[in-house]
Scaffold this motif. Structure first.
Motif, short mmCIF file in Angstrom:
data_model
loop_
_atom_site.label_atom_id
_atom_site.label_comp_id
_atom_site.label_asym_id
_atom_site.label_seq_id
_atom_site.Cartn_x
_atom_site.Cartn_y
_atom_site.Cartn_z
N ALA A 252 2.31 1.84 -3.55
CA ALA A 252 1.41 2.44 -4.54
C ALA A 252 1.24 3.94 -4.28
CB ALA A 252 0.06 1.74 -4.51
N GLY A 253 0.94 4.30 -3.04
CA GLY A 253 0.73 5.72 -2.73
C GLY A 253 1.99 6.54 -2.90
N GLY A 254 3.12 6.02 -2.43
CA GLY A 254 4.37 6.75 -2.54
C GLY A 254 4.82 6.92 -3.97
N THR A 255 4.65 5.87 -4.79
CA THR A 255 5.05 5.96 -6.19
C THR A 255 4.20 6.99 -6.92
OG1 THR A 255 5.74 3.64 -6.19
CG2 THR A 255 5.36 4.67 -8.32
N ALA A 256 2.90 6.98 -6.66
CA ALA A 256 2.02 7.96 -7.32
C ALA A 256 2.42 9.39 -6.94
CB ALA A 256 0.57 7.69 -6.93
N ALA A 257 2.70 9.60 -5.65
CA ALA A 257 3.06 10.95 -5.21
C ALA A 257 4.41 11.39 -5.77
CB ALA A 257 3.09 10.99 -3.68
N LEU B 169 0.82 -1.22 0.00
CA LEU B 169 0.00 0.00 0.00
C LEU B 169 0.85 1.27 0.00
CD1 LEU B 169 -2.89 -1.14 2.38
CD2 LEU B 169 -2.73 -1.28 -0.12
N PRO B 170 1.89 1.38 0.85
CA PRO B 170 2.75 2.56 0.75
C PRO B 170 3.48 2.64 -0.60
CG PRO B 170 3.06 1.49 2.88
CD PRO B 170 2.23 0.56 2.03
N GLY C 156 -6.08 -18.70 -7.71
CA GLY C 156 -5.04 -18.49 -8.69
C GLY C 156 -4.40 -17.12 -8.64
N MET C 157 -5.12 -16.15 -8.10
CA MET C 157 -4.60 -14.78 -8.03
C MET C 157 -4.93 -14.22 -6.65
SD MET C 157 -2.95 -12.42 -9.60
CE MET C 157 -2.99 -13.06 -11.29
N GLY C 158 -3.90 -14.04 -5.82
CA GLY C 158 -4.12 -13.58 -4.47
C GLY C 158 -4.44 -12.10 -4.42
N PHE C 159 -5.06 -11.68 -3.31
CA PHE C 159 -5.42 -10.28 -3.16
C PHE C 159 -4.19 -9.40 -2.97
CE2 PHE C 159 -7.81 -6.72 -1.04
CZ PHE C 159 -8.53 -6.38 -2.18
N GLY C 160 -3.09 -9.98 -2.45
CA GLY C 160 -1.85 -9.23 -2.37
C GLY C 160 -1.34 -8.82 -3.74
N ALA D 90 -0.50 -4.62 -7.98
CA ALA D 90 -0.69 -4.27 -9.39
C ALA D 90 -0.67 -2.77 -9.66
CB ALA D 90 -1.97 -4.90 -9.92
N PRO D 91 -1.32 -1.91 -8.84
CA PRO D 91 -1.28 -0.47 -9.16
C PRO D 91 0.12 0.11 -9.21
CG PRO D 91 -3.05 -0.91 -7.60
CD PRO D 91 -2.26 -2.19 -7.73
N THR D 92 1.03 -0.39 -8.37
CA THR D 92 2.41 0.11 -8.42
C THR D 92 3.05 -0.24 -9.76
OG1 THR D 92 2.62 -0.14 -6.03
CG2 THR D 92 4.65 0.07 -7.28
N ALA D 93 2.85 -1.49 -10.20
CA ALA D 93 3.37 -1.88 -11.51
C ALA D 93 2.72 -1.06 -12.61
CB ALA D 93 3.14 -3.37 -11.73
#
Length: 237
Positions: free
Chosen positions: A121-126, A118-119, A165-169, A174-177
């Motif tokens: 994604a938020g940190g990369t966006a900022a 979570l950090p 097959g696809m975990g919630f983690g 994914a948003p960071t990628a």
């Protein structure tokens, strides 16, 4: 070739890579288990950041720190060579050690902790928003945000269709990628996403052929998402 950014990236990757093993050890627990506060030698870790950075004492893997340092330094150097002295390079260099840490944890316990995803994604966006304000950047911040939303939604759909097959983690990573890839364009987003699934599929087939895994053996997908994200800065736009 930009020698100074590459040299600085190698130093940064080496130093941060050496600091990763203890954080990986402390984060590599099941969701319901508490994080260890003592090392394998039953000595307490100090409070604050010093309790998270550094080697794992008496863990039986004395070379783990140097392996992390080598991998982190190589990836940082490759990203620096491809990006050059652009503002977004700082964001990529901050993400590489975090990505190596996430991959190590996922490979060990098949989970991607929220405290990292979570950090990230938020940190990369900022930080990309700041980079977009500086001269010399090569990318689009609005497109990066749209790419993050699109890739996050794509992985969410996959998770809802097949939670095993696809975990919630993976959905939260994914948003960071998506930010990294779409910063460079929709083609980079498509290429990086395809690369993640191609690498995952090939790895699964190799493990099946080597009888190291069965059809129902869970495989960590986080490392493949992270490897695919490298397509953004490394592949030509």
């Amino acid at each position: 070739m930009h020698v100074y950014p590459i040299a600085a990236a190698v130093v940064w990757g080496t130093v941060t890579g050496l600091a990763l093993p203890r954080a990986a050890y402390r984060l590599s627990v099941a969701p319901e288990q508490p994080r260890p506060t003592r090392c394998p030698a039953d000595l307490p870790y100090p409070d604050g950041w010093r309790g998270w950075a550094g080697p794992v004492r008496n863990a039986g893997h004395p070379a783990a720190g140097w392996r992390s340092a080598l991998l982190t330094a190589v990836v940082c150097a490759a990203v620096a060579a491809a990006t050059g002295p652009r503002p977004e390079l700082t964001v990529w260099l901050l993400l590489v050690p975090l990505g190596v840490l996430l991959a190590r944890v996922d490979l060990t316990v098949l989970r991607l902790p929220d405290v990292l995803t979570l950090p990230a994604a938020g940190g990369t966006a900022a930080l990309l928003g700041v980079a977009a304000l500086l001269p010399g950047h090569e990318g689009s911040w609005p497109r990066a945000l749209l790419g993050a939303a699109a890739l996050g939604l794509f992985y969410l759909v996959l998770h809802l269709v097949n939670p095993d097959g696809m975990g919630f983690g993976d959905v939260k990573l994914a948003p960071t990628a998506g930010l990294v890839l779409a910063w460079y364009g929709w083609g980079a987003l498509a290429a990086g996403t395809f690369a993640a699934f191609a690498l995952g599929g090939v790895t699964g087939l190799v493990l099946l052929a080597a009888r190291r895994a069965g059809r129902r053996t869970p495989l960590p997908f986080g490392p493949f998402i992270l490897a695919g994200a490298l397509a953004g800065p490394l592949l030509p736009s």
